[in-house]
Design an enzyme around this catalytic site. Structure first.
Site, mmCIF file in Angstrom:
data_model
loop_
_atom_site.group_PDB
_atom_site.id
_atom_site.type_symbol
_atom_site.label_atom_id
_atom_site.label_comp_id
_atom_site.label_asym_id
_atom_site.label_seq_id
_atom_site.Cartn_x
_atom_site.Cartn_y
_atom_site.Cartn_z
ATOM 1 N N GLU A 91 0.775 -1.173 -0.085
ATOM 2 C CA GLU A 91 0.037 -0.101 -0.034
ATOM 3 C C GLU A 91 0.977 1.244 -0.076
ATOM 4 O OE1 GLU A 91 -4.034 -1.238 2.110
ATOM 5 O OE2 GLU A 91 -2.250 -1.123 3.489
ATOM 6 N N CYS A 104 3.382 8.176 1.436
ATOM 7 C CA CYS A 104 3.969 7.400 2.336
ATOM 8 C C CYS A 104 4.238 5.988 1.546
ATOM 9 C CB CYS A 104 2.891 6.991 3.528
ATOM 10 S SG CYS A 104 3.595 5.639 4.532
ATOM 11 N N CYS A 111 6.549 -7.480 6.825
ATOM 12 C CA CYS A 111 7.871 -6.966 7.450
ATOM 13 C C CYS A 111 8.280 -8.291 8.237
ATOM 14 C CB CYS A 111 7.482 -5.815 7.996
ATOM 15 S SG CYS A 111 8.853 -4.998 9.041
ATOM 16 N N CYS A 115 6.819 -5.474 14.881
ATOM 17 C CA CYS A 115 6.231 -4.796 15.954
ATOM 18 C C CYS A 115 5.041 -5.024 16.531
ATOM 19 C CB CYS A 115 6.214 -3.356 15.670
ATOM 20 S SG CYS A 115 8.111 -2.841 15.093
ATOM 21 N N CYS A 118 1.985 -3.196 15.279
ATOM 22 C CA CYS A 118 1.957 -2.794 14.081
ATOM 23 C C CYS A 118 1.219 -3.795 13.064
ATOM 24 C CB CYS A 118 3.224 -2.696 13.328
ATOM 25 S SG CYS A 118 3.362 -2.397 11.435
ATOM 26 N N CYS A 344 -1.338 5.281 10.317
ATOM 27 C CA CYS A 344 0.007 4.776 10.667
ATOM 28 C C CYS A 344 -0.310 3.282 11.395
ATOM 29 C CB CYS A 344 0.644 5.707 11.641
ATOM 30 S SG CYS A 344 2.309 5.089 11.810
HETATM 31 S S1 SF4 Z 1 6.397 -0.817 12.515
HETATM 32 FE FE1 SF4 Z 1 5.548 -2.511 11.313
HETATM 33 S S2 SF4 Z 1 6.335 -2.071 9.243
HETATM 34 FE FE2 SF4 Z 1 7.830 -0.903 10.598
HETATM 35 S S3 SF4 Z 1 9.473 -2.290 11.437
HETATM 36 FE FE3 SF4 Z 1 7.669 -2.720 12.812
HETATM 37 S S4 SF4 Z 1 6.662 -4.299 12.094
HETATM 38 FE FE4 SF4 Z 1 7.981 -3.331 10.368
#
Ligand code: SF4
Length: 377
Positions: A91, A104, A111, A115, A118, A344
């Site tokens: 995206e 963005c 990923c 995190c 996220c 975000c």
């Molecule tokens: S915030 Fe999300 S996209 Fe960014 S490094 Fe952490 S897991 Fe990966």
């Protein structure tokens, strides 16, 4: 297989032209056609010799990513979902403001950092995007917006590498993409207007300082290793002290005289006065070693799998007040595109459900979904 010319920075394109038996300066003309004018048809490139256009037609192409969906928020934010093959999608989000237009951009499908707060991290990692796939997001968005706003002027003034993925874990594709953004024959963005956001890949922060020092944002989210370890698992490898030391080194090369720290406000987790106090002490200790920074407090965008909640606005305000009173520049991020899951940490809302994406791709390929008309390509 022919080469997608979105893969090349200007130097790469010059090498490609040389391999075709052409002079290097042809690359500059070609680069301008592609990035400044949004051309994808070599026949359009009227100042290139016919012989070169013929060679390009047989050896190269310029292709955007297929658009699976476009959502426009009530506040003007636009989110595109792009097909990158094999059931993966990424995206990009355009955020219009009075004095700027920010795109963005995603760097990976999924990923690997994982995190806790996220949505992309919960999706897992599929693969790195190529340079062409990173650049294609900007190429498409810029020329789509110009066409729809009926302007020849640049619409996107800022790029933030804050979409899906950890850009510094896709370094070799990222650097040429940044060079395309910065090149005056490309998008001509200043280094201050291109931001790489990282969860803290320390060795790559040092490399970025040498190779392409654009503005840097660091996802901090916690004042201590004990708290940051479970929120940003990469912290176990590169703890806070090491990370902040790399930020101090980066400042010697950075286009801005501060590093932005992102801090996602999580109810009862990292939003207490004691957390603000230890953050102040952390910043003050590192300020003595040369750290200059500002904080951006981000209201968390909850999603069910996280098990986390957004901090109450009053808590965010009082957290910000403590930092400000300690002399730390602090802003609270306005949430944008909430109604289309473009805020975000919400990216990958659609992508998470692979089946749905695969269905969409199949429908689009069979013609039962009308793709959004690309600009001139
Ligand atoms: S915030 Fe999300 S996209 Fe960014 S490094 Fe952490 S897991 Fe990966």
């Amino acid at each position: 297989m022919t080469a997608n010319l979105l893969e090349f920075d200007l130097e790469g394109l010059a090498v490609f032209c040389e391999a075709l038996g052409e002079k290097r300066f042809r690359a500059t003309q070609l680069f301008r056609w592609i990035h400044q004018r949004g051309a994808s048809d070599f026949g359009q490139m009227s100042d290139l010799a016919k012989s070169l256009r013929d060679k390009l037609t047989t050896s190269a192409h310029i292709r955007a990513l297929p658009v699976l969906s476009e959502h426009i928020s009530a506040d003007g934010t636009i989110k595109w979902l792009f097909d990158v093959g094999d059931g993966n999608a990424v995206e990009s989000v355009f955020i219009p403001e009075d004095d700027r237009g920010t795109l963005c951009v995603s760097s990976q499908a999924g990923c690997a950092v994982g995190c806790r707060f996220c949505s992309t991290g919960h999706q897992g990692f599929s693969r790195n995007l190529s340079t062409a796939e990173i650049v294609a997001q900007l190429w498409f968005a810029e020329h789509f917006l110009r066409k729809h706003l009926q302007t020849q002027d640049r619409v996107i003034s800022n790029v933030v590498m804050m979409g899906m993925g950890e850009p510094l874990q896709n370094y070799s594709a990222l650097i040429p993409a940044l060079r395309v953004m910065l090149n005056d024959h490309g998008y001509g963005l200043s280094r201050r207007r291109v931001t790489v956001s990282t969860s803290g890949v320390v060795p790559m922060i040092d490399r970025l300082a040498q190779d392409c020092p654009v503005a840097l944002a660091v996802s901090l989210h916690a004042p201590t290793d004990d708290l940051r370890d479970p929120l940003v698992p990469l912290n176990r490898k590169y703890p806070i002290d090491e990370l902040l030391q790399s930020c101090v080194r980066y400042l010697e090369h950075a286009p801005r005289d501060f590093i932005t720290f992102e801090y996602c406000m999580l109810d009862g987790v990292n939003d207490q006065p004691a957390h603000a106090q230890s953050l102040i002490e952390l910043v003050q200790a590192h300020a003595r070693q040369g750290l200059r920074c500002k904080f951006n407090l981000i209201p968390f965008n909850p999603f069910p799998a996280s098990g986390l909640l957004r901090s109450a606005p009053a808590k965010v305000q009082s957290f910000a007040k403590m930092l400000l009173e300690a002399g730390i520049v602090t802003t609270i991020r306005k949430t944008r595109g909430d109604d289309i899951d473009a805020a975000c940490g919400q990216l990958a809302g659609d992508v998470k459900d692979r089946t749905r994406v695969q269905e969409r791709i199949a429908q689009q390929r069979s013609g039962s979904v009308i793709p959004i008309a690309p600009v001139s390509h």
